[in-house]
Write a protein that holds these residues in place. Sequence first.
Motif, short mmCIF file in Angstrom:
data_model
loop_
_atom_site.label_atom_id
_atom_site.label_comp_id
_atom_site.label_asym_id
_atom_site.label_seq_id
_atom_site.Cartn_x
_atom_site.Cartn_y
_atom_site.Cartn_z
N LYS A 125 -52.68 -60.70 67.36
CA LYS A 125 -52.39 -59.82 66.23
C LYS A 125 -50.94 -59.97 65.78
CE LYS A 125 -52.70 -55.25 64.42
NZ LYS A 125 -53.62 -54.14 64.21
N GLU A 146 -57.99 -52.10 71.50
CA GLU A 146 -57.31 -51.91 70.22
C GLU A 146 -55.82 -52.18 70.36
OE1 GLU A 146 -58.14 -48.12 68.19
OE2 GLU A 146 -60.12 -48.41 69.09
N VAL A 147 -55.24 -52.74 69.30
CA VAL A 147 -53.81 -53.03 69.32
C VAL A 147 -53.15 -52.33 68.13
CG1 VAL A 147 -52.07 -54.85 69.26
CG2 VAL A 147 -54.28 -55.30 70.32
N THR A 148 -52.14 -51.55 68.40
CA THR A 148 -51.39 -50.91 67.32
C THR A 148 -49.92 -51.31 67.42
OG1 THR A 148 -52.51 -48.99 68.26
CG2 THR A 148 -51.48 -48.67 66.12
N ILE A 149 -49.32 -51.65 66.27
CA ILE A 149 -47.89 -51.94 66.23
C ILE A 149 -47.19 -50.60 66.00
CG2 ILE A 149 -46.05 -53.26 65.09
CD1 ILE A 149 -48.26 -55.03 66.42
N THR A 150 -46.41 -50.19 66.99
CA THR A 150 -45.77 -48.88 66.89
C THR A 150 -44.30 -48.97 66.46
OG1 THR A 150 -45.36 -48.98 69.25
CG2 THR A 150 -47.30 -47.76 68.55
N ALA A 172 -45.87 -52.84 70.74
CA ALA A 172 -47.32 -52.84 70.53
C ALA A 172 -47.96 -52.03 71.64
CB ALA A 172 -47.84 -54.27 70.56
N GLN A 173 -49.01 -51.33 71.30
CA GLN A 173 -49.73 -50.61 72.33
C GLN A 173 -51.16 -51.10 72.36
OE1 GLN A 173 -49.01 -46.47 71.66
NE2 GLN A 173 -47.57 -46.45 73.35
N SER A 174 -51.58 -51.60 73.53
CA SER A 174 -52.93 -52.12 73.62
C SER A 174 -53.70 -51.41 74.71
CB SER A 174 -52.88 -53.61 73.94
OG SER A 174 -51.96 -53.86 74.95
N ASP A 207 -41.71 -51.97 64.36
CA ASP A 207 -41.66 -53.30 63.76
C ASP A 207 -40.23 -53.83 63.70
OD1 ASP A 207 -42.45 -55.61 62.52
OD2 ASP A 207 -43.46 -54.64 60.84
N ARG A 236 -55.38 -60.28 72.84
CA ARG A 236 -55.47 -59.53 71.58
C ARG A 236 -54.10 -59.15 71.01
NH1 ARG A 236 -59.67 -56.51 74.30
NH2 ARG A 236 -61.70 -57.24 73.63
N THR A 237 -53.20 -58.69 71.87
CA THR A 237 -51.89 -58.24 71.39
C THR A 237 -51.15 -59.38 70.68
OG1 THR A 237 -51.77 -56.78 73.29
CG2 THR A 237 -49.71 -57.14 72.09
#
Length: 183
Positions: A116, A85-89, A73-75, A91, A112-113
Amino acid sequence: MLTDIQEYKSRIKNVLIRKDEIDKKLAEYGALITREYEGKPLLVVSILKGAFVFLADLERHIDIPFETGFMAAQSYYEGTDSSGEVTITYDLTQDISRYHVLIAEDIIDTGRTLKKIVEMLKERSPLSLKVITLLDKPSRRQVGFEADYTLFTIPDKFVIGYGLDCAEYFRNLPYIAEYDTKE
Ligand code: IMP
Ligand code: MG
């Protein structure tokens, strides 16, 4: 890029948690996980990159059969400030409906991370879902989130070492230190 050794060392302000203190907690929580998950199909999930050192050491204190999975995850960041913002890079590859899942995270800051990731994984109906975190900074929380197991609660300081980075450096430090922002 950081190549200057003096500059590098000068950023390590003071040690907050020593290696022997970390090792003691790892043994304690490894034993607890061993008892709790004995006889159950367990998948320990590490959130990359920050949790890789913690996970590697914790796993060697767990004395039952289990599998390991990775998510990324990138936060962060611009320096030491959260972007929100949190993006799952990356899985998981496992079908988690067959497992008791234990997520291992390096630090809970705004929350947040993990919020999510937990919401996302719950939708996949694991047999159970728990979170273990090396560090918690409860004073920084923006969204409601609590870990099931916390090894250390720390004040609102930006920390480095034992997997935690600042701009990708310092993950290799064997202890947890305060980062010197020199402000
Ligand atoms: P959250 O989503 O705000 O809870 O942030 C979680 C992520 O932010 C962690 O997995 C870390 O990668 C990063 N982070 C938060 N606080 C620190 C810190 O003090 N040092 C290094 N990374 C941090
Ligand atoms: Mg990070």
